[in-house]
Design an enzyme around this catalytic site. Structure first.
Site, short mmCIF file in Angstrom:
data_model
loop_
_atom_site.label_atom_id
_atom_site.label_comp_id
_atom_site.label_asym_id
_atom_site.label_seq_id
_atom_site.Cartn_x
_atom_site.Cartn_y
_atom_site.Cartn_z
N GLU A 183 37.77 33.09 58.18
CA GLU A 183 35.98 33.49 56.67
C GLU A 183 36.74 32.25 55.65
OE1 GLU A 183 35.44 36.02 52.41
OE2 GLU A 183 37.06 36.58 54.04
N SER A 205 40.19 35.48 45.04
CA SER A 205 39.66 34.92 43.92
C SER A 205 40.20 33.41 44.14
CB SER A 205 40.46 35.88 43.17
OG SER A 205 41.73 35.69 42.54
N ASN A 206 40.37 32.97 42.73
CA ASN A 206 40.69 31.31 42.87
C ASN A 206 42.03 31.44 41.88
OD1 ASN A 206 37.91 30.59 43.65
ND2 ASN A 206 37.12 29.50 41.96
N GLU A 207 41.68 32.43 41.44
CA GLU A 207 43.53 32.65 40.81
C GLU A 207 44.21 32.46 42.48
OE1 GLU A 207 40.49 34.16 39.74
OE2 GLU A 207 41.22 32.84 38.21
#
Lengths: 379, 406
Positions: free
Chosen positions: B251, B388-390
């Protein structure tokens, strides 16, 4: 030194907050957003009865407030609850201009506005005008004792609902001159004025106006010929206080929702509020919201000051809140995750309100430039 | 390592440039103007639009750049794949719907049975199957391994109960690949299986989720006693997490989205040349120009970071934490460009002109202004989905701070 609200403003705040938390939740608002009118006449009437509109006018104008802190108190609560009803456009701008400049007949409309029985809109911005307040290409040409208007007005909020539209038009000078702008009170169904309406991304409705040989009698004139700019800039200064306070209220809701969500949402076996990386980001937001609160207080406290001081503080608030608002909207969505992007979750609307505030009467860059220019004048 | 050390070369070689010209020629000739106009205007594409572009690429043999040639792929190296993706984005081609091609396809090739490969892979290419993804659940977002959708064995079927969410474009799909829990007693990651499910199986209900920009782009999918043949399981029972992780690495190809950012930046510049502020074009306003320049500088650097990683990949080195870095930086830059577009539109960013209205009504204000606020809000998703970016920062920090330097 005293930063507390007066007893009267405290009561106003309590009343408004209680009414809105009882009556104005996400489902109610989503139904209003999807309605053809774009606002709820019943809620408008009830809020008028509570004195919310009257609080935006001075006693001499028939209200019981009208000062910077009255405006800030009302709009902070409206922002908290994400209210889409047209307090800014109908009452503060439209009603405020009539109250400031109107003759006796026009002043009668102010009374109706305060009672919640008259809707107004301000048609000032133009398709090529962006945020330039002095940009008026619409012309008013003498026609017997009256004038004929020709031109276009852009994104006129509340135009379709308005009984009267206050239209700015130029009687002399060139497109970007401050002198030569006049104001006229135009019935919404005036011959030659056509409206193309649409919803706004943060709620409410607006319209594009085409003025094609709109003939007005002398009674339509609001204030002195060619002297509209000063009254406009005074009202827009009040709008800056209102928009800043509204964004502040919305930011309070955004951070409160985020705090609640972070303490209840568990991932990896614990509440996400226990992750230090997220704690620090939340802390940064809270620091910035207090900065925003102080900026609102400065702007509200200087609304009655001399124009230079008033405008420097207004520009400072809009600059700071444009920056902080974007940060709070984006970060509170991010700290939630996908849920905050869904229409049925309260933050979705609140975040849109915060961000889209930046598109009314100048964004953060526009106000930064203004702040610098005003400082240069102050030397 | 190399016997003959060559100097730094920042540009494509002759072969690569020839390939780029070939891609440009193809796009100029075959990309329907009606489609690119929709993409450029930020309009939502319907299923027919996606199917049309899918068929054009398939006819050319360019639909599956990441697939090996034996399965109908292009056999391109990482540099060529990048050139293709970037040129498509710059030409405003529709995004290739990734669920079958870049997500499920590689998993089937690696872990599927021969029968599954023979059945499903051609149907992905032909467009006969539109896949959607059944990964996230209301309680399992960043912590995906905590998923609860249950699959209980009953003879030669699994019986599936539970709920998936954020299922993108599920309304068009006839198939869904799902992570389900087959062993509730095992450690979270060890009791998960990977199932292929027909969307028309009794007991499946799809409910659209309305997003804040007014688009029904994602869905909830509910499973009530859904019977799935055991042969629809990919690989071994309880090994689904391994396959899911493999899928997630795929992905992340084109995660930097350089082409999207370049196209977006060009469009912001067009807007800023047209908008007048204080009697001069907005693009000459020093405040706006400074914001624009900062993003452009970031994008120039990130594009080169991306090429560095691609160039290494083309020489056979697997990317490590760099793909997480590109995901964070790439999405932040795209979001910054969306913010610039919103700013550039000025008051005309405020009208909410829905897709339905766009068809019949004239646009409100300049035609570029209509979609910018919607896109700004919609693309908040970029830093939330796909890990997520976290989570990406966790991966970077864990890798580096644990001393696992690659």
């Amino acid at each position: 030194m005293n930063f507390e609200l007066t007893e009267e403003r405290q009561m106003l705040q309590d009343t408004l907050r209680r009414f809105l938390s009882d009556r104005y939740d996400t489902r109610v608002r989503n139904a209003i957003l999807e309605s053809d009118l774009g606002y709820a006449p019943e809620i408008w009437r009830q809020l008028a009865e509570l004195g919310v509109i009257g609080a935006l006018f001075t006693e001499a104008q028939g209200g019981f407030g009208g000062m910077g802190f009255d405006i800030a108190t009302v709009f902070e609560e409206l922002g908290r609850a994400g209210v889409v009803e047209p307090f800014l456009d109908c009452a503060l701008l439209g009603g405020g201009l009539l109250a400031a400049l109107g003759n006796e007949a026009q002043q009668a409309l102010v009374e109706a506005v305060i009672a919640g029985e008259c809707q107004l809109a301000l048609a000032h911005g133009e398709p090529a005008g962006r945020y330039d307040l002095e940009h008026v290409a619409t012309r008013a040409v003498p026609d017997g004792a009256g004038v004929v208007l020709n031109g276009r007005k852009a994104v006129v909020v509340n135009a379709e609902a308005a009984d009267h539209v206050i239209v700015s038009a130029r009687e002399s000078g060139s497109v970007l001159d401050r002198a030569g702008i006049s104001l006229f009170v135009v019935p919404r169904d005036a011959d030659g004025m056509t409206l193309t309406g649409y919803p706004l991304i943060s709620g409410g409705r607006a319209a594009e106006l085409v003025l094609d040989h709109v003939r007005l009698g002398p009674e339509a004139r609001l204030g002195a010929a060619g002297a509209g700019y000063e009254a406009l800039s005074t009202r827009i200064a009040a709008a800056h206080v209102a928009l800043s306070a509204e964004a502040l209220g919305a930011m309070e809701t955004a951070t409160a929702l985020t705090r609640d969500y972070m303490t209840t949402r568990t991932q990896f076996g614990r509440p996400i509020a226990t992750f230090q990386a997220l704690q620090h980001r939340m802390a940064d937001l809270l620091i910035e919201v207090e900065q925003a609160r102080s900026a609102v207080i400065l702007a509200a406290g200087h609304l009655e000051a001399a124009p230079l001081e008033r405008d420097r503080n207004g520009a400072a608030a809009r600059t700071l809140i444009g920056r902080v608002g974007r940060l709070v909207a984006e970060e509170t969505i991010q700290l939630h995750g996908g849920i905050a992007m869904t229409q049925e979750y309260e933050l979705a609307h609140i975040a849109k309100r915060i961000v889209m505030t930046d598109h009314r009467f100048g964004d953060t860059d526009y106000h930064l430039e203004r702040f610098i220019a005003l400082g240069r004048d102050a030397a | 390592m190399d016997e003959q050390e060559t100097d730094v070369d920042l540009t494509y070689n002759d072969d690569e440039r020839a390939f780029r010209d070939e891609v440009r020629g193809f796009l100029a000739e075959q990309l329907p103007p009606a489609l690119s106009a929709k993409v450029r205007a930020g309009a939502a594409l319907d299923k027919a639009d996606h199917d049309r572009w899918h068929a054009i690429l398939n006819a050319k043999g360019w639909l599956a750049p990441t697939w090996p040639e034996e399965h109908g792929g292009c056999g391109w190296d990482a540099v060529r794949r990048h050139i293709f993706e970037e040129e498509c984005a710059l030409a405003h081609a529709p995004r290739i719907v990734p669920f079958g091609l870049t997500m499920l396809g590689p998993v089937l090739m690696q872990f599927g049975s021969d029968a599954q490969k023979a059945h499903y892979l051609p149907r992905i290419l032909s467009g006969e199957d539109w896949w959607c993804q059944g990964y996230s659940e209301p309680g399992a977002g960043s912590d995906l391994a905590s998923l609860k959708t249950r699959a209980v064995r009953d003879g030669d079927h699994y019986v599936v109960n539970g709920q998936k969410t954020w299922t993108t474009l599920g309304q068009h799909a006839n198939k869904i690949f799902c992570l389900v829990r087959t062993d509730p007693d095992a450690k979270a990651q060890e009791g998960i299986s990977f199932l292929l499910i027909d969307m028309d199986t009794p007991g499946i209900e799809l409910r659209p989720i309305m997003l804040l920009d007014g688009t029904p782009e994602v869905n909830e999918v509910w499973f009530t006693d859904v019977r799935v043949p055991v042969e629809n399981r990919v690989g071994e029972e309880n090994k689904g997490w391994t396959y899911a992780k493999y899928l997630l690495t795929h992905e992340r190809t084109n995660i930097a989205g350089v082409g999207f950012s370049r196209a977006g930046l060009a469009s912001v510049k067009r807007m800023a040349r047209a908008e007048m502020s204080g009697g001069r074009p907005l693009i000459e306003n020093p405040f706006f120009a400074a914001r624009l320049a900062q993003v452009e500088i970031d994008l120039m650097a990130m594009a080169t970071t991306n090429l560095r990683i691609i160039s290494r990949a083309a020489r056979g080195q697997a990317p490590g934490v760099e793909s997480s870095m590109l995901k964070v930086k790439g999405t932040v830059i795209r979001q910054e460009i969306n913010d610039l577009a919103r700013r550039a539109a000025g008051p005309y960013a405020m009208p909410f002109v829905s897709e339905a209205l766009e068809g019949d009504n004239a646009p409100v204000g300049p035609d570029y202004a209509g979609p910018v606020a919607r896109q700004y809000f919609n693309n908040r998703k970029l830093s939330i989905f796909g890990g997520s970016n976290e989570i990406q920062r966790n991966i970077i920090a864990k890798t580096v701070l644990a001393g696992d330097r690659r």
